[in-house]
Scaffold this motif. Sequence first.
Motif, PDB file in Angstrom:
ATOM      1  N   PHE A 133       0.809  -1.211   0.000  1.00 27.97           N
ATOM      2  CA  PHE A 133       0.000   0.000   0.000  1.00 27.97           C
ATOM      3  C   PHE A 133       0.847   1.268   0.000  1.00 27.97           C
ATOM      4  CE2 PHE A 133      -3.281  -2.982   1.429  1.00 27.97           C
ATOM      5  CZ  PHE A 133      -4.345  -2.556   0.642  1.00 27.97           C
ATOM      6  N   ALA A 134       2.016   1.236   0.646  1.00 22.66           N
ATOM      7  CA  ALA A 134       2.828   2.445   0.749  1.00 22.66           C
ATOM      8  C   ALA A 134       3.724   2.664  -0.459  1.00 22.66           C
ATOM      9  CB  ALA A 134       3.681   2.401   2.014  1.00 22.66           C
ATOM     10  N   PHE A 188      -0.112  10.813  -0.582  1.00 22.30           N
ATOM     11  CA  PHE A 188      -0.805   9.524  -0.422  1.00 22.30           C
ATOM     12  C   PHE A 188       0.084   8.546   0.347  1.00 22.30           C
ATOM     13  CE2 PHE A 188      -1.878   5.256  -1.711  1.00 22.30           C
ATOM     14  CZ  PHE A 188      -3.258   5.248  -1.878  1.00 22.30           C
ATOM     15  N   VAL A 189       1.359   8.538   0.018  1.00 23.08           N
ATOM     16  CA  VAL A 189       2.323   7.651   0.687  1.00 23.08           C
ATOM     17  C   VAL A 189       2.357   7.947   2.180  1.00 23.08           C
ATOM     18  CG1 VAL A 189       4.775   7.113   0.916  1.00 23.08           C
ATOM     19  CG2 VAL A 189       3.770   7.395  -1.367  1.00 23.08           C
ATOM     20  N   THR A 244      -0.921   6.953   3.998  1.00 23.33           N
ATOM     21  CA  THR A 244      -1.061   5.504   4.158  1.00 23.33           C
ATOM     22  C   THR A 244      -0.294   5.015   5.371  1.00 23.33           C
ATOM     23  OG1 THR A 244      -1.372   5.174   1.777  1.00 23.33           O
ATOM     24  CG2 THR A 244      -0.657   3.271   3.069  1.00 23.33           C
ATOM     25  N   ASN A 264      -2.798   4.324   8.457  1.00 25.07           N
ATOM     26  CA  ASN A 264      -3.184   2.917   8.319  1.00 25.07           C
ATOM     27  C   ASN A 264      -2.166   1.932   8.883  1.00 25.07           C
ATOM     28  OD1 ASN A 264      -5.521   3.721   6.970  1.00 25.07           O
ATOM     29  ND2 ASN A 264      -4.519   3.681   4.976  1.00 25.07           N
ATOM     30  N   ASN A 274       9.013   3.611   9.093  1.00 27.89           N
ATOM     31  CA  ASN A 274       7.972   4.248   8.288  1.00 27.89           C
ATOM     32  C   ASN A 274       8.491   5.475   7.540  1.00 27.89           C
ATOM     33  OD1 ASN A 274       5.172   2.900   8.682  1.00 27.89           O
ATOM     34  ND2 ASN A 274       6.080   2.887  10.719  1.00 27.89           N
ATOM     35  N   THR A 284      -8.621   4.678   8.948  1.00 32.45           N
ATOM     36  CA  THR A 284      -9.202   4.594   7.602  1.00 32.45           C
ATOM     37  C   THR A 284     -10.052   5.822   7.298  1.00 32.45           C
ATOM     38  OG1 THR A 284      -9.232   2.170   7.691  1.00 32.45           O
ATOM     39  CG2 THR A 284     -10.680   3.223   6.086  1.00 32.45           C
ATOM     40  N   PHE A 306      -7.822   8.735   6.664  1.00 38.40           N
ATOM     41  CA  PHE A 306      -7.147   8.604   5.377  1.00 38.40           C
ATOM     42  C   PHE A 306      -8.012   9.139   4.239  1.00 38.40           C
ATOM     43  CE2 PHE A 306      -6.459   6.205   1.460  1.00 38.40           C
ATOM     44  CZ  PHE A 306      -5.121   6.460   1.226  1.00 38.40           C
ATOM     45  N   TYR A 307      -9.248   8.676   4.167  1.00 36.83           N
ATOM     46  CA  TYR A 307     -10.107   9.089   3.046  1.00 36.83           C
ATOM     47  C   TYR A 307     -10.506  10.555   3.130  1.00 36.83           C
ATOM     48  CZ  TYR A 307     -10.392   4.326   1.355  1.00 36.83           C
ATOM     49  OH  TYR A 307     -10.071   3.097   0.833  1.00 36.83           O
TER      50      TYR A 307
END
Length: 253
Positions: A31-32, A72-73, A76, A80, A116, A179, A182-183
């Motif tokens: 995902f990342a 986005f990276v 995530t 998440n 991370n 989550t 995130f969105y």
Amino acid sequence: MPPAADRGSVLGQLALSELRMFVRAKAGPIFAIGLPLALLIIFGNIPFYNEHRKSLDGYTLLDVYVPILSAFVLATLSFNVVPAVLVSYREKGVLRRLRTTPVGPARVLAAQLLVNLGTAAVSVVAVLLVGRFGFGVELPRQAGGYAVGIVLAALALMSIGLFVAAVATSSQVADAVGTTLFYVMMFFAGLFLPIGAMPSLLKHISRAAPLGAAVQALTDASEGHWPHAAQLLTLVAYVVVFGAGAVRWFRWE
């Protein structure tokens, strides 16, 4: 207290151990790193995203989306991955047991952040290079400004992730909150609707949101301008407020 060199050695070993578990779990790297690159490749192969537009000052939608995918990276990993892992460690008693050892749970947090942040750096560089050499997207013209924006954005979002881990009562709560964040954050970062096309009210909210401020800072740097002070100060404010909150309310058990 162990010497500084020993403490550094312990932290390095913990970071390597956390990295192995992170890679073994597969979801994090997919995902990342994999998902942003997949989205970039998909967008890059759609002619609609490669048309130069007057409404975007001559840039293409793909030019606009590269900074968004960098954000986005960070989102995530921060929303998440970090909360889910740390809350899981707390539920399993890992942090409680480490409190009785010289290693200490704080180094586990530091190792998690190192893993991370390193993953984020690899993924952002990959997005920039694939965009440049795969689809002709120019590298950031203000590289220093882009780096400052990425670092502050990473610190701001990781602080929020740590705050979620601090206050979440269970893994399910951490997953749900992460989550949702995130969105919502990705919406205000322009993933679903470019910031320039948002109504006035949403633009103002976007400027105040951490990912919105981050994307605007990265966009400015991509176009050759130093990020606006308001964007950088917004990110610093999130670091201070949520970082302090995470320290204040973090529970080891």
